[in-house]
Each structure stands twice: as C-alpha cells, then as structure tokens.
Design an enzyme around this catalytic site. Sequence first.
Site, PDB file in Angstrom:
ATOM      1  N   SER A   1       0.827  -1.214   0.000  1.00  0.00           N
ATOM      2  CA  SER A   1       0.000   0.000   0.000  1.00  0.00           C
ATOM      3  C   SER A   1       0.854   1.254   0.000  1.00  0.00           C
ATOM      4  CB  SER A   1      -0.856   0.046   1.265  1.00  0.00           C
ATOM      5  OG  SER A   1      -1.736  -1.038   1.307  1.00  0.00           O
TER       6      SER A   1
ATOM      7  N   HIS B   1      -1.105  -2.691  -7.244  1.00  0.00           N
ATOM      8  CA  HIS B   1      -1.803  -2.351  -5.987  1.00  0.00           C
ATOM      9  C   HIS B   1      -3.310  -2.443  -6.214  1.00  0.00           C
ATOM     10  CE1 HIS B   1      -2.808   0.932  -2.803  1.00  0.00           C
ATOM     11  NE2 HIS B   1      -2.933  -0.272  -2.303  1.00  0.00           N
TER      12      HIS B   1
ATOM     13  N   ASN C   1      -3.114   5.953  -1.460  1.00  0.00           N
ATOM     14  CA  ASN C   1      -3.024   6.116  -0.007  1.00  0.00           C
ATOM     15  C   ASN C   1      -2.425   7.447   0.419  1.00  0.00           C
ATOM     16  OD1 ASN C   1      -4.324   3.816   1.066  1.00  0.00           O
ATOM     17  ND2 ASN C   1      -2.715   2.595   0.102  1.00  0.00           N
TER      18      ASN C   1
ATOM     19  N   GLU D   1      -3.545   0.233  -9.024  1.00  0.00           N
ATOM     20  CA  GLU D   1      -2.490   1.228  -9.151  1.00  0.00           C
ATOM     21  C   GLU D   1      -1.197   0.499  -9.492  1.00  0.00           C
ATOM     22  OE1 GLU D   1      -1.962   3.228  -5.391  1.00  0.00           O
ATOM     23  OE2 GLU D   1      -1.437   5.118  -6.373  1.00  0.00           O
TER      24      GLU D   1
HETATM   25  P1  NAD Z   1      -4.142  -9.601   5.928  1.00  0.00           P
HETATM   26  O1  NAD Z   1      -3.607  -9.400   7.299  1.00  0.00           O
HETATM   27  O2  NAD Z   1      -5.623  -9.762   5.724  1.00  0.00           O
HETATM   28  O3  NAD Z   1      -3.441 -10.881   5.231  1.00  0.00           O
HETATM   29  C1  NAD Z   1      -2.059 -11.112   5.225  1.00  0.00           C
HETATM   30  C2  NAD Z   1      -1.833 -12.607   5.074  1.00  0.00           C
HETATM   31  O4  NAD Z   1      -0.415 -12.841   4.924  1.00  0.00           O
HETATM   32  C3  NAD Z   1      -2.291 -13.423   6.289  1.00  0.00           C
HETATM   33  O5  NAD Z   1      -3.148 -14.468   5.850  1.00  0.00           O
HETATM   34  C4  NAD Z   1      -0.994 -13.970   6.880  1.00  0.00           C
HETATM   35  O6  NAD Z   1      -1.154 -15.250   7.458  1.00  0.00           O
HETATM   36  C5  NAD Z   1      -0.102 -14.024   5.641  1.00  0.00           C
HETATM   37  N1  NAD Z   1       1.349 -14.026   5.934  1.00  0.00           N
HETATM   38  C6  NAD Z   1       2.011 -13.364   6.897  1.00  0.00           C
HETATM   39  N2  NAD Z   1       3.329 -13.644   6.819  1.00  0.00           N
HETATM   40  C7  NAD Z   1       3.490 -14.488   5.770  1.00  0.00           C
HETATM   41  C8  NAD Z   1       4.611 -15.138   5.186  1.00  0.00           C
HETATM   42  N3  NAD Z   1       5.839 -14.943   5.658  1.00  0.00           N
HETATM   43  N4  NAD Z   1       4.414 -15.967   4.144  1.00  0.00           N
HETATM   44  C9  NAD Z   1       3.161 -16.174   3.656  1.00  0.00           C
HETATM   45  N5  NAD Z   1       2.055 -15.592   4.165  1.00  0.00           N
HETATM   46  C10 NAD Z   1       2.221 -14.750   5.208  1.00  0.00           C
HETATM   47  O7  NAD Z   1      -3.602  -8.353   5.066  1.00  0.00           O
HETATM   48  P2  NAD Z   1      -4.277  -7.669   3.769  1.00  0.00           P
HETATM   49  O8  NAD Z   1      -5.250  -6.646   4.220  1.00  0.00           O
HETATM   50  O9  NAD Z   1      -4.681  -8.738   2.827  1.00  0.00           O
HETATM   51  O10 NAD Z   1      -3.015  -6.859   3.194  1.00  0.00           O
HETATM   52  C11 NAD Z   1      -2.011  -7.484   2.451  1.00  0.00           C
HETATM   53  C12 NAD Z   1      -1.217  -6.443   1.688  1.00  0.00           C
HETATM   54  O11 NAD Z   1      -2.122  -5.719   0.816  1.00  0.00           O
HETATM   55  C13 NAD Z   1      -0.545  -5.376   2.554  1.00  0.00           C
HETATM   56  O12 NAD Z   1       0.667  -4.978   1.981  1.00  0.00           O
HETATM   57  C14 NAD Z   1      -1.546  -4.220   2.522  1.00  0.00           C
HETATM   58  O13 NAD Z   1      -0.928  -2.974   2.777  1.00  0.00           O
HETATM   59  C15 NAD Z   1      -2.030  -4.331   1.092  1.00  0.00           C
HETATM   60  N6  NAD Z   1      -3.347  -3.725   0.828  1.00  0.00           N
HETATM   61  C16 NAD Z   1      -4.343  -3.843   1.743  1.00  0.00           C
HETATM   62  C17 NAD Z   1      -5.587  -3.268   1.466  1.00  0.00           C
HETATM   63  C18 NAD Z   1      -6.699  -3.375   2.460  1.00  0.00           C
HETATM   64  O14 NAD Z   1      -7.716  -2.668   2.303  1.00  0.00           O
HETATM   65  N7  NAD Z   1      -6.598  -4.225   3.463  1.00  0.00           N
HETATM   66  C19 NAD Z   1      -5.817  -2.615   0.250  1.00  0.00           C
HETATM   67  C20 NAD Z   1      -4.781  -2.562  -0.699  1.00  0.00           C
HETATM   68  C21 NAD Z   1      -3.540  -3.112  -0.385  1.00  0.00           C
END
Ligand code: NAD
Length: 323
Positions: A153, A181, A231, A193
Amino acid sequence: MFSTVSRSLSRHAVRSSCRQFSSSRPRLAETQPAEIKKLGVIGAGQMGLGIALVAARAAGVPVTVVDNSQKSLDKGLAFADKLLAKDVSKEKISQSDADTARARLTPTTKTDDLNDVDMVIEAVPEILDLKLKIFSDLAHICPSHAVLATNTSSISITRIAAATSKDPTDLSASSRVLSTHFMNPVPVQKGVEIITGLQTSPATLATALEFCKRMGKIPSLSADSPGFLANRILMPYINEAIIALETGVGDRDSIDAIMKNGTNVPMGPLQLADFIGLDTCLSIMEVLHSGLGDSKYRPAVRLRQMVDAGWLGKKSGKGFYEY
Ligand code: NAD
C-alpha cells in the site's frame, strides 16, 4: 519580481519532478507483454485471496496460493467458497463456472511451490522487513522470467526490488519487480495502481498491465513515492477522521454519517478503516510520516492505541465497530 522568480522556480521544480518521474518510468512502446499461464499469490488474507479468486475467475489461470498459516488458508478458501456461492445464487455465474474457478486455486504453506509460476503477487502484511525477506526468497524460488509483483500500500518499490540481490548492478530479478496495488474488496473494485521501481523493465510493466486487464481491472500508473497516489490521498483523510474522534470534534456515528451522506461515499472513514484493517492503516501512515518527513502525516494516537489493543477492525472482530 519576487513572485515572477518564484513562479518560474516552481514551474522549473514541477518540470524537473515530472522529468524525474517520467524518466524513471519504463518506456512501453513496442514492448510485447508475456502471457501469464500460471499465477502465484503469497498471503491468503483479504487482499491475496481476492486477487487469487479474480485471477482464477476472470483471467482463467491456475493460482498457487501460499500462506504460512494453515488457519489463514482455510479461512481464505472458505471465504472464496462463500463469494462464489453468493454469485451463483444471484445468477452472476453458473455453478459449473464457479466449480471450475474454485478448482483453479491450489493452497499451500510452502513458498517453494511457486517454482513454476509466470507471475507472483505478494500480499503479506505491510511490514517492510517481511516484504524484503519475501522478495529476496522469491528471486531464488520463482522461474527467471517470472514477474514479481507486490500489493504493498505504501512501501518503496525500488527498495523492495533492491532486496532481490545483494549486488545492486544485478538487475536479473529486480527488473521484474513492480507493484500491482489492487483495491479492497478486489472482486468489486476496478482500479489497480501500477507502480514501477527504478529497476523495473518495460517488459515487466507491459506484462503486468496486460494481466490486470485480463483480470477485468482498470490499471493506472502512479510514481514510486510514499503511499503512491491512492493512499497519499486516502490515508490522511482516515487519519484526520480518527484525530477528529479523539479530540471530540464528533463521535463515531456523526463522523461516518456526515461523510457518507454528505460526500456520496459508500461508508464513512472510520468504518472504511475497519474494513482496510487498522494495522494496515497505521503502517501506511508510518511510511507517509517517515518517507515524506512532514508532521502532517503523524499517525493518530487513537489509531496506535487500537492496534496495540489488537482491535484491528473487521478482521479481528472489533475496531471502531463490533463485527
Ligand atoms: P491480511 O492481514 O488480511 O493478510 C495477510 C496474510 O499474509 C495473512 O493471511 C498472513 O497469514 C499471511 N502471511 C504473513 N506472513 C506471511 C509469510 N511470511 N508468508 C506467507 N504468508 C504470510 O492483510 P491484507 O489486508 O490482505 O493486506 C495485504 C497487503 O495488501 C498489505 O501490503 C496491505 O498494505 C495491502 N493492501 C491492503 C488493502 C486493504 O484494504 N486491506 C488494500 C490494498 C492493499
């Protein structure tokens, strides 16, 4: 006189910053995208699972979904089943197409299983050291042609790309790194993005753009600057809503009601923060604060407290609202 000089200086600054961004962006002309026949997704949380499901459904590719937690994989796939069943019941998709899409998802806890993909999209939590370690590993595990994309993000793509090799002049893996993104929830939001790092090749960009379109998305380009575009604009808005709450300018319901009903958005900023995840919001604000060095990006005290309490929003059952 002063205003003329200052206007011409600021025009010069704008031009040189445009040059800086445009010269660091790979040239696309006459670059053929490579075909993605198999995708890998690392991190089966709300974003990773959404990306995997849309790739399987809309782009029709098999997807290897890696998560280091079996519990997260089980939860993610149960969520995929729920989304598919909902679309079948609304007659948006046939049962047979839903079954085909679901069968394209292969869950695993082993990152080594990404050794035969043409592209991987990383969606692990927004933690710099975790992403750097994963890209260092992916450079060795994935085939030498694979596009290595991150769903970060806010974190610098140039920095993530640099983690693929100890030798900064070795571009063999770093030239294949960029950001796709996706927005939350992935099955619903059309925009993606796209951000390139200094090292990203035109072929990598062309391939990622083409694949996002195959997924039915509308990609747009942003520069590799903290928080990129989405963001840089969205998070200070959410953070300000939390500051308004903690300083008593309004209560939760008033803040969300006026923004929802007054600006025609589907939900207010506090509910949106819950949906994004408060840990993710805090990480992004920290990247904006440290990366841009401006106190206006200071994370709200209440945001940090809620993350300390483990109240991360919808995913933990409690945030500004109860779930
Ligand atoms: P989340 O916490 O829902 O999911 C993350 C997942 O990664 C979990 O299932 C966790 O078990 C897994 N994980 C952690 N360490 C790991 C590893 N070493 N190997 C494999 N899996 C691993 O997070 P999210 O909301 O899905 O966000 C993920 C990414 O997307 C982040 O970089 C976030 O900034 C980005 N993002 C999030 C949003 C949002 O609205 N939540 C929007 C756009 C981008």
